[in-house]
Write a protein that holds these residues in place. Structure first.
Motif, PDB file in Angstrom:
ATOM      1  N   UNK A 102      -5.645 -22.043  31.414  1.00  0.00           N
ATOM      2  CA  UNK A 102      -5.127 -21.862  30.060  1.00  0.00           C
ATOM      3  C   UNK A 102      -4.802 -23.217  29.426  1.00  0.00           C
ATOM      4  N   UNK A 103      -5.169 -23.363  28.133  1.00  0.00           N
ATOM      5  CA  UNK A 103      -4.880 -24.622  27.445  1.00  0.00           C
ATOM      6  C   UNK A 103      -3.379 -24.750  27.242  1.00  0.00           C
ATOM      7  N   UNK A 104      -2.889 -25.985  27.244  1.00  0.00           N
ATOM      8  CA  UNK A 104      -1.477 -26.215  26.964  1.00  0.00           C
ATOM      9  C   UNK A 104      -1.195 -25.737  25.547  1.00  0.00           C
ATOM     10  N   UNK A 105       0.021 -25.236  25.295  1.00  0.00           N
ATOM     11  CA  UNK A 105       0.337 -24.769  23.946  1.00  0.00           C
ATOM     12  C   UNK A 105       0.243 -25.921  22.935  1.00  0.00           C
ATOM     13  N   UNK A 106      -0.036 -25.576  21.675  1.00  0.00           N
ATOM     14  CA  UNK A 106      -0.076 -26.605  20.629  1.00  0.00           C
ATOM     15  C   UNK A 106       1.312 -27.147  20.356  1.00  0.00           C
ATOM     16  N   UNK A 107       2.306 -26.248  20.389  1.00  0.00           N
ATOM     17  CA  UNK A 107       3.683 -26.657  20.127  1.00  0.00           C
ATOM     18  C   UNK A 107       4.576 -26.105  21.240  1.00  0.00           C
ATOM     19  N   UNK A 108       5.435 -26.947  21.771  1.00  0.00           N
ATOM     20  CA  UNK A 108       6.465 -26.477  22.699  1.00  0.00           C
ATOM     21  C   UNK A 108       7.816 -26.956  22.164  1.00  0.00           C
ATOM     22  N   UNK A 109       8.665 -26.004  21.842  1.00  0.00           N
ATOM     23  CA  UNK A 109      10.033 -26.304  21.405  1.00  0.00           C
ATOM     24  C   UNK A 109      10.926 -25.878  22.562  1.00  0.00           C
ATOM     25  N   UNK A 110      11.670 -26.814  23.128  1.00  0.00           N
ATOM     26  CA  UNK A 110      12.416 -26.508  24.353  1.00  0.00           C
ATOM     27  C   UNK A 110      13.896 -26.889  24.216  1.00  0.00           C
ATOM     28  N   UNK A 111      14.727 -25.878  24.116  1.00  0.00           N
ATOM     29  CA  UNK A 111      16.182 -26.089  24.077  1.00  0.00           C
ATOM     30  C   UNK A 111      16.635 -26.959  22.917  1.00  0.00           C
ATOM     31  N   UNK A 112      16.042 -26.727  21.746  1.00  0.00           N
ATOM     32  CA  UNK A 112      16.304 -27.623  20.620  1.00  0.00           C
ATOM     33  C   UNK A 112      17.586 -27.272  19.865  1.00  0.00           C
ATOM     34  N   UNK A 113      18.393 -28.304  19.677  1.00  0.00           N
ATOM     35  CA  UNK A 113      19.595 -28.210  18.851  1.00  0.00           C
ATOM     36  C   UNK A 113      19.421 -29.110  17.633  1.00  0.00           C
ATOM     37  N   UNK A 114      19.976 -28.678  16.504  1.00  0.00           N
ATOM     38  CA  UNK A 114      20.065 -29.570  15.346  1.00  0.00           C
ATOM     39  C   UNK A 114      21.394 -29.296  14.665  1.00  0.00           C
ATOM     40  N   UNK A 115      22.234 -30.288  14.663  1.00  0.00           N
ATOM     41  CA  UNK A 115      23.546 -30.176  14.040  1.00  0.00           C
ATOM     42  C   UNK A 115      23.595 -31.117  12.846  1.00  0.00           C
ATOM     43  N   UNK A 116      23.993 -30.598  11.704  1.00  0.00           N
ATOM     44  CA  UNK A 116      24.162 -31.429  10.512  1.00  0.00           C
ATOM     45  C   UNK A 116      25.644 -31.725  10.349  1.00  0.00           C
ATOM     46  N   UNK A 117      25.981 -32.970  10.089  1.00  0.00           N
ATOM     47  CA  UNK A 117      27.377 -33.347   9.902  1.00  0.00           C
ATOM     48  C   UNK A 117      28.115 -33.351  11.230  1.00  0.00           C
ATOM     49  N   UNK A 118      29.429 -33.584  11.171  1.00  0.00           N
ATOM     50  CA  UNK A 118      30.196 -33.624  12.410  1.00  0.00           C
ATOM     51  C   UNK A 118      31.599 -33.086  12.164  1.00  0.00           C
ATOM     52  N   UNK A 119      32.328 -32.932  13.264  1.00  0.00           N
ATOM     53  CA  UNK A 119      33.703 -32.443  13.181  1.00  0.00           C
ATOM     54  C   UNK A 119      33.763 -31.011  12.688  1.00  0.00           C
ATOM     55  N   UNK A 120      34.791 -30.705  11.906  1.00  0.00           N
ATOM     56  CA  UNK A 120      34.983 -29.332  11.443  1.00  0.00           C
ATOM     57  C   UNK A 120      33.895 -28.863  10.503  1.00  0.00           C
ATOM     58  N   UNK A 121      33.257 -29.825   9.870  1.00  0.00           N
ATOM     59  CA  UNK A 121      32.226 -29.458   8.897  1.00  0.00           C
ATOM     60  C   UNK A 121      30.834 -29.339   9.504  1.00  0.00           C
ATOM     61  N   UNK A 122      30.727 -29.553  10.808  1.00  0.00           N
ATOM     62  CA  UNK A 122      29.409 -29.532  11.449  1.00  0.00           C
ATOM     63  C   UNK A 122      28.725 -28.175  11.245  1.00  0.00           C
ATOM     64  N   UNK A 123      27.448 -28.234  10.894  1.00  0.00           N
ATOM     65  CA  UNK A 123      26.637 -27.019  10.774  1.00  0.00           C
ATOM     66  C   UNK A 123      25.634 -27.023  11.918  1.00  0.00           C
ATOM     67  N   UNK A 124      25.738 -26.020  12.783  1.00  0.00           N
ATOM     68  CA  UNK A 124      24.827 -25.927  13.929  1.00  0.00           C
ATOM     69  C   UNK A 124      23.635 -25.076  13.524  1.00  0.00           C
TER      70      UNK A 124
END
Ligand SMILES: Nc1ncnc2c1ncn2[C@@H]1O[C@H](COP(=O)(O)OP(=O)(O)OP(=O)(O)O)[C@@H](O)[C@H]1O
Ligand SMILES: [Mg+2]
Length: 267
Positions: free
Chosen positions: A26-48
């Motif tokens: 089987x061919x490797x996948x075109x895209x692999x997303x693995x355990x991805x986090x993206x947090x905008x801002x920090x502290x109390x205002x952080x958007x996960x």
């Protein structure tokens, strides 16, 4: 409003993989997303926006990403497209871990291996349809004559052979999005990323754009990852992945890895 229960068309995925691999491993996948986090801002205002999303996009597939507004679809597409970097986890496109690329490497990836289609078309108003399709080729230094020829071939592919000299303002919304699809194909990308490409179109026109994306996935051998809300369009996808609370929703209690066929953490 996005509770449409779309089941992944499981059968289509192995077929696409098998075809890409020529029947061997089987061919490797075109895209692999693995355990991805993206947090905008920090502290109390952080958007996960993303909290450990994992999924794969099979080579040659049309994969749809669904999820309600604010679920992180655009955030995820931006990460896969190398327009943004994750706060954690890895994104691999066509075998390349994006974390290993510098700005020039990311630029080359976006220019040479990924085509983008946006909800708002994003065409340049003063350029004709053919010139718009030629823009990515210009950035790559393709000579004018070759550019024009390929632009015409691509416009014919999307059903706009007769409209090459018209400017975006002289085209309907559906026609403009067809030009955008032709432009996305200009540099023969491995992957097309489309963020709600039918969001500004009526349902019939939206369906025809989705059918076009499906057709180019087949005929050009390109993988398509598309975010959409529209349940009708989801039915045209080979596979549907759903974002919920920053993760990929899966039918299995042990989480999205098992549901998506991603290797278990301990394997
Ligand atoms: N640059 C940013 N700064 C701060 N917060 C952001 C930023 N970009 C996105 N977010 C937040 O991340 C979350 C996910 O946003 P995103 O745009 O990815 O959602 P979406 O699923 O694409 O929504 P829609 O269907 O409305 O397009 C939202 O809460 C949003 O407010
Ligand atoms: Mg969005």
């Amino acid at each position: 409003m996005t509770d449409h229960q779309a089941t992944p068309a499981a059968a289509a995925v192995p077929a696409a993989r098998g075809a890409a691999a020529g029947g061997a491993a089987p061919a490797a996948p075109m895209v692999v997303v693995d355990g991805v986090h993206r947090t905008f801002g920090s502290g109390e205002r952080a958007v996960h926006a993303l909290r450990g999303a994992s999924f794969e996009v099979a080579r040659g597939s049309l994969t749809a990403l669904k999820g309600r507004s604010g679920s992180g679809k655009t955030t995820l597409l931006n990460l896969v497209g190398g327009l943004d970097a994750p706060s954690g986890g890895t994104v691999t496109v066509d075998g390349t871990d994006l974390a290993g690329l510098d700005e020039a490497g990311l630029l080359a990836l976006r220019r040479d291996r990924i085509g983008f289609v946006f909800q708002s078309f994003g065409l340049i108003p003063v350029l004709t349809a053919a010139e718009n399709v030629g823009v990515p080729m210009r950035m790559r230094g393709v000579p004018a004559k070759e550019r024009e020829e390929r632009a015409r071939t691509l416009l014919a592919l999307v059903g706009l052979a007769e409209h090459a000299e018209q400017r975006p303002g002289e085209l309907s919304g559906g026609q403009q999005q067809r030009v955008a699809v032709a432009r996305a194909l200009a540099n023969e990308p491995a992957l097309i990323i489309a963020d709600e490409p039918t969001g500004q179109l009526d349902s019939e026109t939206g369906r025809s754009i989705m059918q076009l994306l499906r057709a180019v996935a087949r005929s050009e051998g390109v993988t398509v990852l598309v975010a959409t809300h529209d349940p009708v369009l989801l039915e045209l996808a080979d596979e549907v992945v759903e974002l919920r609370d920053g993760r990929i929703a899966g039918p299995h209690p042990d989480g999205d890895r098992a549901a998506r066929g991603v290797r278990p953490p301990d394997a």
